[in-house]
Design an enzyme around this catalytic site. Structure first.
Site, PDB file in Angstrom:
ATOM      1  CG  MET A 105      -0.275 -10.798  -8.781  1.00 37.53           C
ATOM      2  SD  MET A 105      -0.576 -11.022  -7.053  1.00 37.53           S
ATOM      3  CE  MET A 105      -1.992 -11.288  -6.807  1.00 37.53           C
ATOM      4  CB  SER A 131      -2.821 -12.739   2.403  1.00 40.00           C
ATOM      5  OG  SER A 131      -4.074 -11.590   2.134  1.00 40.00           O
ATOM      6  CG  ASP A 134      -0.540 -12.706  -3.554  1.00 38.75           C
ATOM      7  OD1 ASP A 134      -0.457 -11.543  -3.317  1.00 38.75           O
ATOM      8  OD2 ASP A 134      -1.525 -13.248  -2.892  1.00 38.75           O
ATOM      9  CG  HIS A 154       0.901 -10.749   1.047  1.00 39.33           C
ATOM     10  ND1 HIS A 154       1.754 -10.456   0.400  1.00 39.33           N
ATOM     11  CD2 HIS A 154      -0.170 -10.387   0.622  1.00 39.33           C
ATOM     12  CE1 HIS A 154       1.350 -10.134  -0.898  1.00 39.33           C
ATOM     13  NE2 HIS A 154      -0.074 -10.186  -0.654  1.00 39.33           N
ATOM     14  CG  HIS A 181       0.286  -7.249  -3.060  1.00 36.39           C
ATOM     15  ND1 HIS A 181      -0.651  -8.363  -3.300  1.00 36.39           N
ATOM     16  CD2 HIS A 181       0.594  -6.692  -4.344  1.00 36.39           C
ATOM     17  CE1 HIS A 181      -0.569  -8.382  -4.617  1.00 36.39           C
ATOM     18  NE2 HIS A 181      -0.133  -7.503  -5.311  1.00 36.39           N
ATOM     19  CG  ASP A 222      -3.359  -8.771  -0.171  1.00 35.96           C
ATOM     20  OD1 ASP A 222      -3.623  -9.740   0.684  1.00 35.96           O
ATOM     21  OD2 ASP A 222      -2.423  -8.596  -1.062  1.00 35.96           O
ATOM     22  CG  MET A 266      -6.356  -4.316  -2.649  1.00 40.47           C
ATOM     23  SD  MET A 266      -7.769  -5.805  -2.873  1.00 40.47           S
ATOM     24  CE  MET A 266      -7.115  -7.075  -2.369  1.00 40.47           C
ATOM     25  CG  MET A 291      -2.721  -5.407  -5.417  1.00 38.45           C
ATOM     26  SD  MET A 291      -3.974  -6.634  -5.012  1.00 38.45           S
ATOM     27  CE  MET A 291      -3.448  -6.601  -3.185  1.00 38.45           C
TER      28      MET A 291
END
Ligand SMILES: O=C(CO)[C@H](O)[C@H](O)COP(=O)(O)O
Ligand SMILES: [Fe+2]
Length: 232
Positions: free
Chosen positions: A145, A12, A179, A37, A71, A39, A41, A73
């Site tokens: 998670m 990540s 993760d 990866h 990912h 992320d 958000m 979120m």
């Protein structure tokens, strides 16, 4: 006979030096990472804000080949499917908790597939693994998670391994991703439970020798896969 799931190690970049994201990403790939990866958000689904599809499109120009595992979120996962696909994303992992009902989840899965990406479906620590079961036949990867999503560098939640075990017992071929807080001191639990897609942020980024950590993580997963094959 169907082949066993493959060990895939995906750093990540959340805690990398984001001012040099392209070179940091290339360094991780040169160290043997199987995928990146990323992320995403939105400050609503999780109490943190990172980046969106424009950043992904720029990164894709600099890193033309690697698998980008998004990912997501975010509270509105459907909204970002096409922009992320256009930006060059390969796997789009959204959270079950972001959608109201099963039909919304199935609809989101369908849109991700129509956009040409692999579909990942994630659950937060407080979500029961059984909530994934109605969708597993339609997805490529289940994300369990092992921290409350939102920040890197948190402590690994070992009690999430029972979810990974439950998934692996039911679905031998499924890619199962873990993760959050995964490092050399916790990879053994993840591998033994049956995870084969391994996200690690600080465990790899902060390591003096990221190449060695990536190799040791992959070895741990491959050894667990072989043991599981022998036990069948
Ligand atoms: O999804 C995430 C946090 O919500 C990150 O992918 C995860 O935390 C990776 O970082 P680390 O390995 O340092 O925990
Ligand atoms: Fe993540």
């Amino acid at each position: 006979m169907s082949s066993p799931p493959k060990a895939q190690i995906g750093p990540s970049i959340l805690n990398a030096d984001l001012s040099s994201l392209a070179s940091e990403s290339q360094k991780l790939l040169n160290c043997g990472a199987d995928y990146l990866h990323l992320d995403v958000m939105d400050g609503h689904f999780v109490p943190n804000l990172t980046f969106g599809h424009p950043m992904v499109a720029s990164l894709r120009k600099a890193v033309p080949v690697a698998l980008f595992d998004m990912h997501m979120m975010v509270s509105e996962p459907k909204k970002w499917i096409q922009p992320m696909a256009d930006a060059g994303a390969n796997q789009y992992t959204f959270h079950l908790e972001a959608l109201a009902g099963d039909s919304d989840v199935k609809d989101c899965i369908r849109h991700v597939k129509e956009a040409g990406m692999r579909v990942g479906l994630g659950i937060k620590p407080n979500t029961a693994v059984e909530r994934l079961y109605p969708f597993v036949e339609d997805i490529d990867c289940a994300l369990v998670m092992t921290v409350e999503p939102g920040f890197g560098g948190q402590k690994f939640m070992s009690d999430m391994m029972s979810k990974v075990e439950a998934l692996r017992q039911r679905y031998r071929q499924l890619d199962i991703e873990v993760d959050g807080g995964v490092g050399l001191n916790t990879i053994g639990q993840c591998a033994d439970a049956g995870a084969n897609w391994i996200v690690s942020g600080t465990g790899i980024i902060n390591a003096p020798n990221p190449q060695l950590v990536i190799r040791q993580m992959r070895d741990a997963v491959n050894e667990a896969i072989q043991r599981a094959q022998l036990e069948r």
